[in-house]
Design a protein around this motif. Structure first.
Motif, PDB file in Angstrom:
ATOM      1  N   GLY A  19     -61.001  21.534  29.368  1.00 45.20           N
ATOM      2  CA  GLY A  19     -60.133  22.119  28.222  1.00 45.20           C
ATOM      3  C   GLY A  19     -58.867  22.905  28.954  1.00 45.20           C
ATOM      4  O   GLY A  19     -58.837  22.765  30.230  1.00 45.20           O
ATOM      5  N   ARG A  20     -58.014  23.173  28.264  1.00 47.51           N
ATOM      6  CA  ARG A  20     -56.566  23.619  28.561  1.00 47.51           C
ATOM      7  C   ARG A  20     -56.667  25.234  28.542  1.00 47.51           C
ATOM      8  O   ARG A  20     -55.367  25.660  29.066  1.00 47.51           O
ATOM      9  CB  ARG A  20     -55.726  23.290  27.694  1.00 47.51           C
ATOM     10  CG  ARG A  20     -55.575  21.517  27.471  1.00 47.51           C
ATOM     11  CD  ARG A  20     -54.420  21.131  26.345  1.00 47.51           C
ATOM     12  NE  ARG A  20     -54.394  19.682  26.177  1.00 47.51           N
ATOM     13  CZ  ARG A  20     -53.554  19.236  25.649  1.00 47.51           C
ATOM     14  NH1 ARG A  20     -53.013  19.795  24.773  1.00 47.51           N
ATOM     15  NH2 ARG A  20     -53.716  17.886  25.344  1.00 47.51           N
ATOM     16  N   THR A  21     -57.599  25.856  28.389  1.00 45.97           N
ATOM     17  CA  THR A  21     -57.554  27.384  28.373  1.00 45.97           C
ATOM     18  C   THR A  21     -58.571  27.961  29.323  1.00 45.97           C
ATOM     19  O   THR A  21     -58.640  29.127  29.408  1.00 45.97           O
ATOM     20  CB  THR A  21     -58.369  27.767  27.085  1.00 45.97           C
ATOM     21  OG1 THR A  21     -59.600  27.233  26.916  1.00 45.97           O
ATOM     22  CG2 THR A  21     -57.433  27.263  25.736  1.00 45.97           C
ATOM     23  N   PHE A  22     -58.325  27.389  30.391  1.00 49.93           N
ATOM     24  CA  PHE A  22     -59.083  27.842  31.639  1.00 49.93           C
ATOM     25  C   PHE A  22     -58.541  29.248  32.158  1.00 49.93           C
ATOM     26  O   PHE A  22     -59.501  30.051  32.418  1.00 49.93           O
ATOM     27  CB  PHE A  22     -58.931  26.855  32.947  1.00 49.93           C
ATOM     28  CG  PHE A  22     -59.862  27.249  34.164  1.00 49.93           C
ATOM     29  CD1 PHE A  22     -59.102  27.524  35.344  1.00 49.93           C
ATOM     30  CD2 PHE A  22     -61.346  27.442  33.878  1.00 49.93           C
ATOM     31  CE1 PHE A  22     -59.870  27.881  36.466  1.00 49.93           C
ATOM     32  CE2 PHE A  22     -61.914  27.888  35.111  1.00 49.93           C
ATOM     33  CZ  PHE A  22     -61.418  27.974  36.418  1.00 49.93           C
ATOM     34  N   THR A  23     -57.422  29.460  31.854  1.00 47.68           N
ATOM     35  CA  THR A  23     -56.761  30.751  32.555  1.00 47.68           C
ATOM     36  C   THR A  23     -56.950  31.940  31.511  1.00 47.68           C
ATOM     37  O   THR A  23     -56.439  32.863  31.916  1.00 47.68           O
ATOM     38  CB  THR A  23     -55.197  30.406  32.870  1.00 47.68           C
ATOM     39  OG1 THR A  23     -54.575  29.833  31.537  1.00 47.68           O
ATOM     40  CG2 THR A  23     -55.039  29.463  34.107  1.00 47.68           C
ATOM     41  N   MET A  24     -57.296  31.587  30.528  1.00 43.57           N
ATOM     42  CA  MET A  24     -57.991  32.730  29.577  1.00 43.57           C
ATOM     43  C   MET A  24     -59.136  33.327  29.964  1.00 43.57           C
ATOM     44  O   MET A  24     -59.557  34.322  29.142  1.00 43.57           O
ATOM     45  CB  MET A  24     -57.908  32.008  28.180  1.00 43.57           C
ATOM     46  CG  MET A  24     -56.488  31.476  27.763  1.00 43.57           C
ATOM     47  SD  MET A  24     -56.330  31.146  25.783  1.00 43.57           S
ATOM     48  CE  MET A  24     -56.905  32.368  24.991  1.00 43.57           C
ATOM     49  N   TYR A  25     -59.877  32.770  30.815  1.00 43.03           N
ATOM     50  CA  TYR A  25     -61.334  33.245  31.115  1.00 43.03           C
ATOM     51  C   TYR A  25     -61.472  33.823  32.442  1.00 43.03           C
ATOM     52  O   TYR A  25     -60.812  33.079  33.527  1.00 43.03           O
ATOM     53  CB  TYR A  25     -62.203  32.013  30.961  1.00 43.03           C
ATOM     54  CG  TYR A  25     -62.407  31.513  29.685  1.00 43.03           C
ATOM     55  CD1 TYR A  25     -61.463  30.451  29.385  1.00 43.03           C
ATOM     56  CD2 TYR A  25     -63.307  31.995  28.904  1.00 43.03           C
ATOM     57  CE1 TYR A  25     -61.692  29.927  27.994  1.00 43.03           C
ATOM     58  CE2 TYR A  25     -63.592  31.380  27.695  1.00 43.03           C
ATOM     59  CZ  TYR A  25     -62.684  30.496  27.229  1.00 43.03           C
ATOM     60  OH  TYR A  25     -62.815  29.837  25.832  1.00 43.03           O
ATOM     61  N   ALA A  26     -62.036  34.850  32.480  1.00 46.34           N
ATOM     62  CA  ALA A  26     -62.620  35.544  33.993  1.00 46.34           C
ATOM     63  C   ALA A  26     -63.802  34.647  34.129  1.00 46.34           C
ATOM     64  O   ALA A  26     -64.397  34.158  33.197  1.00 46.34           O
ATOM     65  CB  ALA A  26     -62.813  36.837  33.579  1.00 46.34           C
ATOM     66  N   MET A  27     -64.192  34.312  35.386  1.00 51.01           N
ATOM     67  CA  MET A  27     -65.289  33.585  35.947  1.00 51.01           C
ATOM     68  C   MET A  27     -66.114  34.267  36.702  1.00 51.01           C
ATOM     69  O   MET A  27     -65.801  35.135  37.447  1.00 51.01           O
ATOM     70  CB  MET A  27     -64.804  32.054  36.530  1.00 51.01           C
ATOM     71  CG  MET A  27     -63.596  31.468  35.699  1.00 51.01           C
ATOM     72  SD  MET A  27     -64.348  30.617  34.245  1.00 51.01           S
ATOM     73  CE  MET A  27     -65.576  29.660  35.067  1.00 51.01           C
ATOM     74  N   TYR A  87     -77.904  28.303  40.673  1.00 51.76           N
ATOM     75  CA  TYR A  87     -76.541  29.144  40.556  1.00 51.76           C
ATOM     76  C   TYR A  87     -75.997  28.645  39.524  1.00 51.76           C
ATOM     77  O   TYR A  87     -75.705  27.281  39.259  1.00 51.76           O
ATOM     78  CB  TYR A  87     -75.885  28.830  41.767  1.00 51.76           C
ATOM     79  CG  TYR A  87     -75.976  29.805  42.975  1.00 51.76           C
ATOM     80  CD1 TYR A  87     -77.448  29.623  43.783  1.00 51.76           C
ATOM     81  CD2 TYR A  87     -75.435  30.934  43.457  1.00 51.76           C
ATOM     82  CE1 TYR A  87     -77.945  30.207  44.879  1.00 51.76           C
ATOM     83  CE2 TYR A  87     -75.943  31.711  44.579  1.00 51.76           C
ATOM     84  CZ  TYR A  87     -77.130  31.227  45.224  1.00 51.76           C
ATOM     85  OH  TYR A  87     -77.620  32.310  46.254  1.00 51.76           O
ATOM     86  N   TYR A  88     -75.220  29.633  38.661  1.00 49.82           N
ATOM     87  CA  TYR A  88     -74.826  29.118  37.538  1.00 49.82           C
ATOM     88  C   TYR A  88     -73.430  29.722  37.392  1.00 49.82           C
ATOM     89  O   TYR A  88     -73.124  30.900  37.707  1.00 49.82           O
ATOM     90  CB  TYR A  88     -75.451  29.994  36.283  1.00 49.82           C
ATOM     91  CG  TYR A  88     -77.004  29.443  36.144  1.00 49.82           C
ATOM     92  CD1 TYR A  88     -77.866  30.078  36.569  1.00 49.82           C
ATOM     93  CD2 TYR A  88     -77.377  28.423  35.053  1.00 49.82           C
ATOM     94  CE1 TYR A  88     -79.401  29.687  36.381  1.00 49.82           C
ATOM     95  CE2 TYR A  88     -78.313  27.979  34.977  1.00 49.82           C
ATOM     96  CZ  TYR A  88     -79.428  28.626  35.534  1.00 49.82           C
ATOM     97  OH  TYR A  88     -80.857  28.106  35.610  1.00 49.82           O
ATOM     98  N   CYS A  89     -72.481  28.839  36.938  1.00 50.01           N
ATOM     99  CA  CYS A  89     -71.136  29.461  36.661  1.00 50.01           C
ATOM    100  C   CYS A  89     -70.767  30.031  35.169  1.00 50.01           C
ATOM    101  O   CYS A  89     -71.693  29.209  34.346  1.00 50.01           O
ATOM    102  CB  CYS A  89     -70.039  28.152  36.693  1.00 50.01           C
ATOM    103  SG  CYS A  89     -68.581  28.297  36.219  1.00 50.01           S
ATOM    104  N   ALA A  90     -70.141  31.046  35.035  1.00 52.36           N
ATOM    105  CA  ALA A  90     -70.189  31.323  33.509  1.00 52.36           C
ATOM    106  C   ALA A  90     -68.590  31.832  33.275  1.00 52.36           C
ATOM    107  O   ALA A  90     -67.899  32.181  34.279  1.00 52.36           O
ATOM    108  CB  ALA A  90     -71.151  32.756  33.357  1.00 52.36           C
ATOM    109  N   ALA A  91     -68.344  32.017  32.026  1.00 55.10           N
ATOM    110  CA  ALA A  91     -67.048  32.345  31.785  1.00 55.10           C
ATOM    111  C   ALA A  91     -66.993  33.249  30.590  1.00 55.10           C
ATOM    112  O   ALA A  91     -67.910  33.365  29.789  1.00 55.10           O
ATOM    113  CB  ALA A  91     -66.047  30.947  31.241  1.00 55.10           C
ATOM    114  N   ASN A  92     -65.989  34.263  30.716  1.00 52.08           N
ATOM    115  CA  ASN A  92     -65.848  35.220  29.476  1.00 52.08           C
ATOM    116  C   ASN A  92     -64.498  35.332  29.257  1.00 52.08           C
ATOM    117  O   ASN A  92     -63.540  35.239  30.308  1.00 52.08           O
ATOM    118  CB  ASN A  92     -66.557  36.640  29.820  1.00 52.08           C
ATOM    119  CG  ASN A  92     -65.922  37.287  31.009  1.00 52.08           C
ATOM    120  OD1 ASN A  92     -65.004  37.689  30.840  1.00 52.08           O
ATOM    121  ND2 ASN A  92     -67.008  37.483  32.105  1.00 52.08           N
TER     122      ASN A  92
END
Length: 124
Positions: A26-34, A94-99
């Motif tokens: 997706g194009r919105t990666f920078t809208m998420y803290a990780m 280990y899990y990666c997550a976005a908010n």
């Protein structure tokens, strides 16, 4: 909404290193803290590390502080977890997550998007 895919897990001896990657679509990666979380067998999922949208702010669990480093490359839509001086107690999925938060957070419930996880096993 992003989709997340982790990679880089494996088997390593105590004292060794691994680098986990989490690629986001997706194009919105920078809208998420990780963030990175982990879950060992029989235990609850626990916070490991998180980074802000820009990568300029990071936080860590006390158990990994000084050994693990979270970073992100927004040009590549990827977040990393460099793990050094690994211990057997680091063994987990280990899990990666976005908010959507601007700042990094430890709060599990604030993360709305999760990857499927990658196994890390540290032998003694």
């Amino acid at each position: 909404q992003v989709q997340l895919v982790e990679s880089g897990g494996g088997l390593v001896q105590a004292g060794g290193s691994l680098r986990l990657s989490c690629a986001a679509s997706g194009r919105t990666f920078t809208m998420y803290a990780m963030g990175w979380f982990r879950q060992a067998p029989g235990k609850e999922r626990e916070f490991v590390a998180a980074t802000s949208r820009s990568g300029g702010s990071t936080i860590y669990a006390d158990s990994v502080k000084g050994r693990f480093t979270i970073s992100r490359d927004n040009a590549k839509n990827t977040v990393y977890l460099q793990m050094n001086s690994l211990k057997p107690e680091d063994t987990a999925v280990y899990y990666c997550a976005a908010n959507r938060a601007i700042v990094p957070t430890r709060a599990y419930e604030s993360y709305g998007t999760w990857g499927r996880g990658t196994q890390v096993t540290v032998s003694s």
